[in-house]
Design an enzyme around this catalytic site. Structure first.
Site, mmCIF file in Angstrom:
data_model
loop_
_atom_site.group_PDB
_atom_site.id
_atom_site.type_symbol
_atom_site.label_atom_id
_atom_site.label_comp_id
_atom_site.label_asym_id
_atom_site.label_seq_id
_atom_site.Cartn_x
_atom_site.Cartn_y
_atom_site.Cartn_z
ATOM 1 N N GLY A 79 3.197 -0.169 -0.596
ATOM 2 C CA GLY A 79 3.563 -1.353 0.163
ATOM 3 C C GLY A 79 3.464 -2.587 -0.713
ATOM 4 O O GLY A 79 3.387 -2.493 -1.946
ATOM 5 N N GLY A 80 3.447 -3.762 -0.080
ATOM 6 C CA GLY A 80 3.408 -4.999 -0.843
ATOM 7 C C GLY A 80 2.127 -5.181 -1.633
ATOM 8 O O GLY A 80 2.150 -5.714 -2.745
ATOM 9 N N MET A 81 0.986 -4.744 -1.083
ATOM 10 C CA MET A 81 -0.291 -4.985 -1.747
ATOM 11 C C MET A 81 -1.180 -3.756 -1.849
ATOM 12 O O MET A 81 -2.305 -3.856 -2.335
ATOM 13 C CB MET A 81 -1.062 -6.090 -1.013
ATOM 14 C CG MET A 81 -0.382 -7.448 -1.059
ATOM 15 S SD MET A 81 -1.385 -8.724 -0.257
ATOM 16 C CE MET A 81 -0.312 -10.146 -0.418
ATOM 17 N N ALA A 82 -0.708 -2.598 -1.394
ATOM 18 C CA ALA A 82 -1.543 -1.393 -1.442
ATOM 19 C C ALA A 82 -0.675 -0.159 -1.646
ATOM 20 O O ALA A 82 0.531 -0.171 -1.377
ATOM 21 C CB ALA A 82 -2.367 -1.254 -0.161
ATOM 22 N N LYS B 10 -5.743 4.770 1.098
ATOM 23 C CA LYS B 10 -5.026 3.528 0.797
ATOM 24 C C LYS B 10 -5.883 2.724 -0.174
ATOM 25 O O LYS B 10 -7.050 2.455 0.072
ATOM 26 C CB LYS B 10 -4.774 2.722 2.068
ATOM 27 C CG LYS B 10 -4.016 1.416 1.823
ATOM 28 C CD LYS B 10 -3.907 0.565 3.077
ATOM 29 C CE LYS B 10 -2.891 1.100 4.042
ATOM 30 N NZ LYS B 10 -2.618 0.116 5.138
ATOM 31 N N ASP C 24 2.953 -5.069 14.360
ATOM 32 C CA ASP C 24 3.893 -4.618 13.331
ATOM 33 C C ASP C 24 4.492 -3.256 13.689
ATOM 34 O O ASP C 24 4.530 -2.350 12.863
ATOM 35 C CB ASP C 24 3.201 -4.549 11.972
ATOM 36 C CG ASP C 24 4.188 -4.669 10.803
ATOM 37 O OD1 ASP C 24 5.329 -5.116 11.036
ATOM 38 O OD2 ASP C 24 3.814 -4.325 9.675
#
Length: 236
Positions: free
Chosen positions: A29-32, A52, A158
């Site tokens: 994902g964007g940060m993980a 994660k 989300d």
């Protein structure tokens, strides 16, 4: 004698975190990044889990560390077959990681892509059943309480095809409560969190949201499953 260099995966992530051995990356994902991993147990038992891990560029980002801890804290309070279960949360050498139930399946994003590519329609009965399962999971989350019995007023915020997993037994599981809203975490008023195309109007406007915002997102997902096209194609 020099200390042996720890074994790492291709992206630089250590091959071991605590008692977990990372096997392969599953998604980023964007940060993980999420990995398939094995937990070392007695007598050679090695249960499969998903881990994660915060990406190196964000490992020291305090706001993201707080979001990560928030996801772990919320997940520990939720126990339902239609929600991906949180099993552990820890930090090693400054690297935070979240251990989750491993779901052997595909996201609904992937399912829509495969069905569209091969010209296989999804029956409305099947779409309705998937919606029913997600509603069951959401009902549990929306009614969740903290350890002291206080209502969490939890909102996922989300709901989208990539946050819903379908396993081979036909069970749909909602994952990623990382940006969920709950009373146990303060946040700046007016912040917009979520994914364009699946956010309720009040959510997109930065207004207060409740469980209805999750149902709006789910409705957008179910439309996409039935029509093979997003309900909203523009960011207007």
């Amino acid at each position: 004698m020099s200390t042996p260099t720890p074994e790492c995966l291709a992206d630089g992530t250590p091959a071991r975190l605590g008692r977990y051995r990372l096997v392969r990356p599953i998604s980023t994902g964007g940060m993980a990044r999420v990995f398939e991993a094995r937990r070392d147990s007695l007598a050679g038992v090695q249960p499969r889990v998903a881990i994660k891990v915060i990406l190196p560029d964000y490992a020291e980002n305090q706001p993201f560390q707080e979001l990560f801890a928030h996801e772990a804290r919320i997940g520990s309070l939720l126990q339902h077959q239609n929600l991906v279960q949180i099993q552990d949360f820890d930090c090693e050498d400054g690297r935070y990681y979240l251990v989750m139930e491993y779901v052997d399946g595909i996201t609904l994003r992937r399912a829509v892509s495969l069905c569209r590519r091969h010209g296989i329609p999804l029956s409305l009965d099947l779409v309705a059943e998937m919606g029913r399962q997600v509603c069951d999971g959401l009902a549990h989350a929306h009614a969740a309480v903290a350890e002291d019995g206080a209502a969490l007023n939890l909102v996922h915020r989300d709901l989208k095809p990539s946050n819903l997993m379908l396993n081979p037994q036909g069970v749909v599981k909602l994952l990623d409560f990382g940006i969920s809203k709950a009373l146990i975490r303060r946040e700046q008023e007016g912040q917009v969190r979520g994914t364009w195309g699946y956010m309720a109007p009040e959510q997109a406007d930065g207004e207060a949201v409740g469980g209805a915002a999750d149902l709006f997102g789910l409705a957008a997902v179910l439309y996409e499953l039935a029509a093979f096209t997003p309900l909203f194609t523009e960011k207007d």
